[in-house]
Every structure is written in C-alpha cells, then in structure tokens.
Design an enzyme around this catalytic site. Structure first.
Site, PDB file in Angstrom:
ATOM      1  N   LYS A  52       2.411  -2.980   6.004  1.00 40.96           N
ATOM      2  CA  LYS A  52       2.555  -2.965   4.549  1.00 40.96           C
ATOM      3  C   LYS A  52       4.007  -2.778   4.120  1.00 40.96           C
ATOM      4  O   LYS A  52       4.438  -3.326   3.103  1.00 40.96           O
ATOM      5  CB  LYS A  52       1.665  -1.873   3.944  1.00 40.96           C
ATOM      6  CG  LYS A  52       0.172  -2.174   4.063  1.00 40.96           C
ATOM      7  CD  LYS A  52      -0.167  -3.525   3.463  1.00 40.96           C
ATOM      8  CE  LYS A  52      -1.644  -3.767   3.293  1.00 40.96           C
ATOM      9  NZ  LYS A  52      -1.931  -5.121   2.801  1.00 40.96           N
ATOM     10  N   SER A  99       0.847  -1.195   0.000  1.00 46.35           N
ATOM     11  CA  SER A  99       0.000   0.000   0.000  1.00 46.35           C
ATOM     12  C   SER A  99       0.877   1.237   0.000  1.00 46.35           C
ATOM     13  O   SER A  99       2.016   1.199   0.482  1.00 46.35           O
ATOM     14  CB  SER A  99      -0.860   0.004   1.265  1.00 46.35           C
ATOM     15  OG  SER A  99      -1.394   1.282   1.488  1.00 46.35           O
ATOM     16  N   TYR A 150      -0.956   0.021  10.061  1.00 45.17           N
ATOM     17  CA  TYR A 150      -1.160  -0.531   8.714  1.00 45.17           C
ATOM     18  C   TYR A 150       0.076  -0.283   7.832  1.00 45.17           C
ATOM     19  O   TYR A 150       0.547  -1.191   7.122  1.00 45.17           O
ATOM     20  CB  TYR A 150      -2.397   0.144   8.131  1.00 45.17           C
ATOM     21  CG  TYR A 150      -2.869  -0.339   6.796  1.00 45.17           C
ATOM     22  CD1 TYR A 150      -3.571  -1.528   6.673  1.00 45.17           C
ATOM     23  CD2 TYR A 150      -2.657   0.432   5.650  1.00 45.17           C
ATOM     24  CE1 TYR A 150      -4.040  -1.939   5.442  1.00 45.17           C
ATOM     25  CE2 TYR A 150      -3.126   0.031   4.424  1.00 45.17           C
ATOM     26  CZ  TYR A 150      -3.818  -1.156   4.314  1.00 45.17           C
ATOM     27  OH  TYR A 150      -4.280  -1.566   3.095  1.00 45.17           O
TER      28      TYR A 150
END
Ligand code: ADP
Length: 262
Positions: free
Chosen positions: A168, A151, A164
């Site tokens: 990632k 991401s 997150y």
C-alpha cells in the site's frame, strides 16, 4: 441526469465489498461499468466470475449499464484484457478504480516469502498492470480519472500487515508520481484510503479481539459512504483536484457485530 452519465468506468475486484458498492453507485449515476473480479475467493486463488456477474445483474436490474470481467489484475495480459473488453464494448475509458486485493496477514517474523510475493503482486503489480494500458489511452485521448486504493497500513502501520502495508505504501508512491505525470494530459489521480468495514476487514483477528473486549477501533465508514466519497473523486464535483488522498471516516463495534452476524 446522473453525475457520471456516459462515463466508462473500470472497477477491479468489484464482485464484493467496496468495489461492488462503487459499481452499483456508479451504475445509478449513469456510468457504464466494467465489473472485474477474479472470482471472489478470499485468498485470491480465483474461481468463476460469478461474483462480478451478480453485481452486473443488479446494476442492469436497476436500469444501468454494466459488463462482467474475470481477468486477473496481477498480470499484464489480465490488465490488457480488461482494457480491451471495455474498449470493445464502449470504445473509451474515462475512469479506472484499482480496488482488487487480497489479505495474507501475519507478523513479519513468522511471515513467508510466498505471502509477501502474493500481496505485492495483486496490489502493487496489479495496480500497475491495469493502469498501464488505460494510462496510455487516457494520455492520448484528453485525460480521465484513476483512483488507486491505499490504506492506513501503508501510511501509519498496522499490526500483522507488513506485506500489505508495504504494497500500500508502494501504491501511495505510485499515485503521487502518476499525478505529476498525468497533470499535463488531464489525467487526475487519487488515492483512496477507505478503512471500510467489509468482508475482508471484518474477519481480521485484531478486529475480532476488539469486538470481544468492547473496545472501539479506528476502522471507518460503511461501503456506501465510501462509495459517495469515490463518486466525488471521480466526478466533476472534485473539479481539477489531483494527487490527493481521501481518508474516509469511522465506524464502531456495534456495526462490526451486525456485519459479522450476516
Ligand atoms: P474489500 O471490500 O475490502 O475491498 P473484498 O475481499 O470484499 O475486500 O474485495 C476484494 C476483491 O478483489 C475480491 O472480490 C477478490 O475476488 C478480488 N481479487 C483478488 N485478487 C484479484 C485479482 N488478482 N484479480 C481480480 N480480482 C481480484
């Protein structure tokens, strides 16, 4: 003739959003698809495999071949069981797409250890747990394709996504290193950085704010467009390319409003 005729494909988190779009396109292109999803709960708390089964029903109705799986990607038992089910059904695995995920957005200073652990577990550990048995098989059987989901949060950064983004970024590192180890065995490894507008992303507070202010934002393509990019990465169209990252393009406020109204 499809671009993926007979290719056995495992797609995790494929009961919704992007994973479902990949599964349906791959089914149309002749792949035999194992549709994994823990149950479609947005917080990753699990449930029935109804979401995965619905995608399987759609693929079958269109003349394709698919089976549903409800294992948790974030445990070794879950990863092994996903692999075992594909092997029991079709006797091989050609393509693995690690797509399952959860969001627990929060600023770092307010963030909790529990959310940190949950996000790292599903994304980073989950990618490990499912890839591990598949990797061994591909290594021993002439190769395959593995796509991990990264991401922009992991590569550039995003407000409220330290957990997150860290997961990632870890997946991006795993991807690069796996690509090096896999080359000798014919295993191609890609990173997909979709930036798609899906159920997961459309609800994020920052996108809500941007919609309200009329500002455009750097979120990207529709799931179907991203699925086409995924098809390219997993089929012979991409030749022997490996170790690369696909960043799929841009989407505007209008589409976000339409999507949220559904
Ligand atoms: P996106 O489309 O952006 O990928 P979604 O929330 O629509 O986001 O899809 C992510 C999917 O991953 C969900 O369907 C969710 O149920 C699934 N998922 C989350 N945690 C797990 C897990 N531990 N094992 C398997 N699937 C999971």
């Amino acid at each position: 003739m499809g671009l993926l005729d007979g290719k056995v494909t495992i797609i995790t988190g494929a009961g919704n959003g992007l994973g479902a779009a990949y599964a349906k396109l791959f089914g149309k292109e002749g792949a035999k698809v194992l549709v994994n999803d823990l149950g479609g709960a947005r917080d990753g708390s699990g449930g029935s495999i109804g979401a995965a089964q619905a995608v399987v029903d759609e693929i079958r109705a269109a003349g394709g071949e698919a089976i549903a799986n409800g294992d948790d990607v974030s445990t070794m038992e879950g990863g092994q069981s996903i692999f075992d089910q594909a092997m029991a059904e079709w006797g091989r695995v050609d393509i693995l797409i690690n797509n399952a995920g959860i969001l627990r957005d929060e600023t770092f200073h307010k963030g909790s250890e529990a959310n940190w652990d949950a996000v790292i577990k599903v994304h980073l550990k989950g990618t490990y747990c499912v890839t591990k048995p598949v990797w061994q098989w591909m290594r021993d059987n002439g190769g395959g394709v593995v796509v991990n989901t990264t991401s922009t949060s992991g590569l550039i950064g995003n407000f409220g996504q330290t957990n997150y983004g860290a997961a990632k970024a870890g997946i991006a590192g795993l991807t690069r290193n796996l690509a090096i180890e896999g080359r000798k065995y014919g295993i191609r490894v890609w990173g997909m950085s979709p930036g798609a507008l899906t159920r997961m992303t459309s609800d994020l507070p920052r996108y809500r704010e941007m919609t309200e202010s009329g500002e455009d934002f750097p979120v990207t393509g529709q799931p179907d467009t991203i699925a086409q990019a995924m098809l390219y990465m997993c089929s012979d169209l991409s030749g022997d390319q490996t170790g690369k990252f696909m960043h799929v393009a841009r989407q505007g406020v209008a589409e976000l409003k339409v999507m949220r109204s559904k």
